[in-house]
Design a protein around this motif. Structure first.
Motif, PDB file in Angstrom:
ATOM      1  N   LEU A  84       0.844  -1.181   0.000  1.00  0.00           N
ATOM      2  CA  LEU A  84       0.000   0.000   0.000  1.00  0.00           C
ATOM      3  C   LEU A  84       0.885   1.239   0.000  1.00  0.00           C
ATOM      4  CD1 LEU A  84      -2.787  -0.781   2.633  1.00  0.00           C
ATOM      5  CD2 LEU A  84      -2.928  -0.934   0.153  1.00  0.00           C
ATOM      6  N   SER A  85       0.448   2.264  -0.706  1.00  0.00           N
ATOM      7  CA  SER A  85       1.184   3.527  -0.683  1.00  0.00           C
ATOM      8  C   SER A  85       0.906   4.244   0.636  1.00  0.00           C
ATOM      9  CB  SER A  85       0.741   4.418  -1.851  1.00  0.00           C
ATOM     10  OG  SER A  85      -0.583   4.877  -1.634  1.00  0.00           O
ATOM     11  N   ALA A 138       9.668   0.579   7.615  1.00  0.00           N
ATOM     12  CA  ALA A 138      10.690   1.175   6.762  1.00  0.00           C
ATOM     13  C   ALA A 138      11.639   1.965   7.657  1.00  0.00           C
ATOM     14  CB  ALA A 138      10.045   2.089   5.724  1.00  0.00           C
ATOM     15  N   LEU A 139      12.773   2.342   7.148  1.00  0.00           N
ATOM     16  CA  LEU A 139      13.739   3.110   7.933  1.00  0.00           C
ATOM     17  C   LEU A 139      13.180   4.442   8.409  1.00  0.00           C
ATOM     18  CD1 LEU A 139      17.027   2.439   5.951  1.00  0.00           C
ATOM     19  CD2 LEU A 139      16.343   1.486   8.159  1.00  0.00           C
ATOM     20  N   ASN A 140      12.207   4.989   7.671  1.00  0.00           N
ATOM     21  CA  ASN A 140      11.627   6.275   8.064  1.00  0.00           C
ATOM     22  C   ASN A 140      10.509   6.137   9.096  1.00  0.00           C
ATOM     23  OD1 ASN A 140       9.476   5.291   6.577  1.00  0.00           O
ATOM     24  ND2 ASN A 140       9.617   6.827   4.962  1.00  0.00           N
ATOM     25  N   GLY A 141      10.236   4.896   9.548  1.00  0.00           N
ATOM     26  CA  GLY A 141       9.226   4.661  10.575  1.00  0.00           C
ATOM     27  C   GLY A 141       7.839   4.365  10.052  1.00  0.00           C
ATOM     28  N   TRP A 142       7.644   4.501   8.737  1.00  0.00           N
ATOM     29  CA  TRP A 142       6.329   4.215   8.169  1.00  0.00           C
ATOM     30  C   TRP A 142       6.166   2.723   7.953  1.00  0.00           C
ATOM     31  CZ3 TRP A 142       1.719   6.330   7.021  1.00  0.00           C
ATOM     32  CH2 TRP A 142       1.581   7.674   7.325  1.00  0.00           C
ATOM     33  N   PRO A 143       5.000   2.189   8.308  1.00  0.00           N
ATOM     34  CA  PRO A 143       4.769   0.758   8.099  1.00  0.00           C
ATOM     35  C   PRO A 143       4.613   0.445   6.615  1.00  0.00           C
ATOM     36  CG  PRO A 143       2.786   1.821   8.940  1.00  0.00           C
ATOM     37  CD  PRO A 143       3.866   2.859   8.937  1.00  0.00           C
ATOM     38  N   GLN A 144       5.147  -0.679   6.232  1.00  0.00           N
ATOM     39  CA  GLN A 144       5.009  -1.186   4.870  1.00  0.00           C
ATOM     40  C   GLN A 144       4.021  -2.341   4.962  1.00  0.00           C
ATOM     41  OE1 GLN A 144       6.789   0.541   2.312  1.00  0.00           O
ATOM     42  NE2 GLN A 144       6.862   1.772   4.173  1.00  0.00           N
ATOM     43  N   VAL A 145       2.888  -2.195   4.307  1.00  0.00           N
ATOM     44  CA  VAL A 145       1.783  -3.130   4.468  1.00  0.00           C
ATOM     45  C   VAL A 145       1.480  -3.826   3.149  1.00  0.00           C
ATOM     46  CG1 VAL A 145      -0.617  -3.355   5.204  1.00  0.00           C
ATOM     47  CG2 VAL A 145       0.828  -1.605   6.231  1.00  0.00           C
ATOM     48  N   ARG A 179      -0.606  -5.351   0.386  1.00  0.00           N
ATOM     49  CA  ARG A 179      -1.954  -5.151  -0.141  1.00  0.00           C
ATOM     50  C   ARG A 179      -2.802  -6.409   0.083  1.00  0.00           C
ATOM     51  NH1 ARG A 179      -3.379  -1.222  -3.450  1.00  0.00           N
ATOM     52  NH2 ARG A 179      -1.239  -0.617  -3.863  1.00  0.00           N
ATOM     53  N   ALA A 180      -2.208  -7.585  -0.111  1.00  0.00           N
ATOM     54  CA  ALA A 180      -2.922  -8.852   0.063  1.00  0.00           C
ATOM     55  C   ALA A 180      -3.345  -9.054   1.516  1.00  0.00           C
ATOM     56  CB  ALA A 180      -2.047 -10.012  -0.400  1.00  0.00           C
ATOM     57  N   LYS A 181      -2.494  -8.677   2.477  1.00  0.00           N
ATOM     58  CA  LYS A 181      -2.840  -8.848   3.893  1.00  0.00           C
ATOM     59  C   LYS A 181      -4.004  -7.960   4.293  1.00  0.00           C
ATOM     60  CE  LYS A 181      -0.027 -12.021   5.095  1.00  0.00           C
ATOM     61  NZ  LYS A 181      -0.557 -13.337   5.455  1.00  0.00           N
ATOM     62  N   VAL A 182      -4.081  -6.768   3.730  1.00  0.00           N
ATOM     63  CA  VAL A 182      -5.211  -5.886   4.020  1.00  0.00           C
ATOM     64  C   VAL A 182      -6.485  -6.483   3.438  1.00  0.00           C
ATOM     65  CG1 VAL A 182      -6.220  -3.618   3.573  1.00  0.00           C
ATOM     66  CG2 VAL A 182      -3.822  -3.810   4.227  1.00  0.00           C
ATOM     67  N   ARG A 183      -6.392  -6.995   2.225  1.00  0.00           N
ATOM     68  CA  ARG A 183      -7.567  -7.608   1.599  1.00  0.00           C
ATOM     69  C   ARG A 183      -8.026  -8.823   2.398  1.00  0.00           C
ATOM     70  NH1 ARG A 183      -6.060  -8.173  -4.574  1.00  0.00           N
ATOM     71  NH2 ARG A 183      -8.145  -9.074  -4.636  1.00  0.00           N
ATOM     72  N   GLU A 184      -7.088  -9.621   2.911  1.00  0.00           N
ATOM     73  CA  GLU A 184      -7.442 -10.757   3.754  1.00  0.00           C
ATOM     74  C   GLU A 184      -8.119 -10.286   5.037  1.00  0.00           C
ATOM     75  OE1 GLU A 184      -3.998 -13.150   4.542  1.00  0.00           O
ATOM     76  OE2 GLU A 184      -3.756 -13.694   2.441  1.00  0.00           O
ATOM     77  N   ALA A 185      -7.569  -9.235   5.651  1.00  0.00           N
ATOM     78  CA  ALA A 185      -8.144  -8.701   6.895  1.00  0.00           C
ATOM     79  C   ALA A 185      -9.569  -8.206   6.682  1.00  0.00           C
ATOM     80  CB  ALA A 185      -7.263  -7.575   7.436  1.00  0.00           C
ATOM     81  N   LEU A 186      -9.878  -7.782   5.465  1.00  0.00           N
ATOM     82  CA  LEU A 186     -11.223  -7.317   5.144  1.00  0.00           C
ATOM     83  C   LEU A 186     -12.154  -8.479   4.798  1.00  0.00           C
ATOM     84  CD1 LEU A 186     -10.295  -4.155   3.076  1.00  0.00           C
ATOM     85  CD2 LEU A 186     -11.342  -4.220   5.347  1.00  0.00           C
ATOM     86  N   GLY A 187     -11.624  -9.702   4.873  1.00  0.00           N
ATOM     87  CA  GLY A 187     -12.452 -10.881   4.659  1.00  0.00           C
ATOM     88  C   GLY A 187     -12.483 -11.405   3.244  1.00  0.00           C
ATOM     89  N   GLU A 188     -11.653 -10.851   2.387  1.00  0.00           N
ATOM     90  CA  GLU A 188     -11.632 -11.298   0.996  1.00  0.00           C
ATOM     91  C   GLU A 188     -10.820 -12.577   0.867  1.00  0.00           C
ATOM     92  OE1 GLU A 188     -10.150  -9.608  -3.327  1.00  0.00           O
ATOM     93  OE2 GLU A 188     -10.555  -8.200  -1.712  1.00  0.00           O
ATOM     94  N   GLN A 189     -11.359 -13.552   0.164  1.00  0.00           N
ATOM     95  CA  GLN A 189     -10.611 -14.774  -0.117  1.00  0.00           C
ATOM     96  C   GLN A 189      -9.840 -14.539  -1.396  1.00  0.00           C
ATOM     97  OE1 GLN A 189     -12.469 -18.697   1.038  1.00  0.00           O
ATOM     98  NE2 GLN A 189     -10.520 -18.066   1.806  1.00  0.00           N
ATOM     99  N   LEU A 190      -8.538 -14.606  -1.321  1.00  0.00           N
ATOM    100  CA  LEU A 190      -7.716 -14.321  -2.488  1.00  0.00           C
ATOM    101  C   LEU A 190      -7.556 -15.566  -3.341  1.00  0.00           C
ATOM    102  CD1 LEU A 190      -4.985 -12.118  -0.800  1.00  0.00           C
ATOM    103  CD2 LEU A 190      -7.074 -11.403  -1.938  1.00  0.00           C
ATOM    104  N   ALA A 191      -7.789 -15.414  -4.623  1.00  0.00           N
ATOM    105  CA  ALA A 191      -7.580 -16.518  -5.562  1.00  0.00           C
ATOM    106  C   ALA A 191      -6.103 -16.856  -5.580  1.00  0.00           C
ATOM    107  CB  ALA A 191      -8.049 -16.115  -6.949  1.00  0.00           C
ATOM    108  N   GLY A 192      -5.812 -18.121  -5.691  1.00  0.00           N
ATOM    109  CA  GLY A 192      -4.415 -18.531  -5.751  1.00  0.00           C
ATOM    110  C   GLY A 192      -3.796 -18.728  -4.382  1.00  0.00           C
ATOM    111  N   ASP A 193      -4.616 -18.781  -3.347  1.00  0.00           N
ATOM    112  CA  ASP A 193      -4.096 -19.041  -2.007  1.00  0.00           C
ATOM    113  C   ASP A 193      -3.638 -20.491  -1.975  1.00  0.00           C
ATOM    114  OD1 ASP A 193      -3.511 -19.374   0.645  1.00  0.00           O
ATOM    115  OD2 ASP A 193      -5.375 -18.506   1.387  1.00  0.00           O
ATOM    116  N   SER A 194      -2.347 -20.693  -2.050  1.00  0.00           N
ATOM    117  CA  SER A 194      -1.795 -22.035  -2.225  1.00  0.00           C
ATOM    118  C   SER A 194      -2.115 -22.967  -1.068  1.00  0.00           C
ATOM    119  CB  SER A 194      -0.287 -21.961  -2.436  1.00  0.00           C
ATOM    120  OG  SER A 194       0.343 -21.367  -1.326  1.00  0.00           O
TER     121      SER A 194
END
Length: 87
Positions: free
Chosen positions: A19-20, A50-57, A59-74
């Motif tokens: 995510l940006s 990140a080194l500047n203190g901003w979290p790097q998140v 995109r797939a983990k956010v979609r999972e947290a929102l309850g979306e089942q991601l295609a290709g989940d091995s």
């Protein structure tokens, strides 16, 4: 010199797997890195710092947290790699 007008090659731009900063601000509703990190922890969304203190998140983990089942989940599909293809 005039270039003939013809079909242009199709350029596909894939989104970043992360995510940006603006997307995080929009998601959380705050633009302070510490508050964004707190919100992510509270909502059990994993992130890397990140080194500047901003979290790097992811995109797939956010979609999972929102309850979306991601295609290709091995793991769900019982995917097994073909190690024989390695030669």
């Amino acid at each position: 010199m005039i270039t003939p007008a013809g079909p242009q090659p199709l350029m596909v731009i894939t989104p970043s797997p992360w995510l940006s900063r603006q997307e995080l601000v929009d998601l959380v509703g705050d633009d302070k890195a510490a508050r964004v990190r707190h919100w992510l922890k509270k909502n059990q969304i994993p992130f890397l710092l990140a080194l500047n203190g901003w979290p790097q998140v992811s995109r797939a983990k956010v979609r999972e947290a929102l309850g979306e089942q991601l295609a290709g989940d091995s793991q769900e599909q019982g995917f097994q790699p073909n190690f024989g293809a390695l030669g």
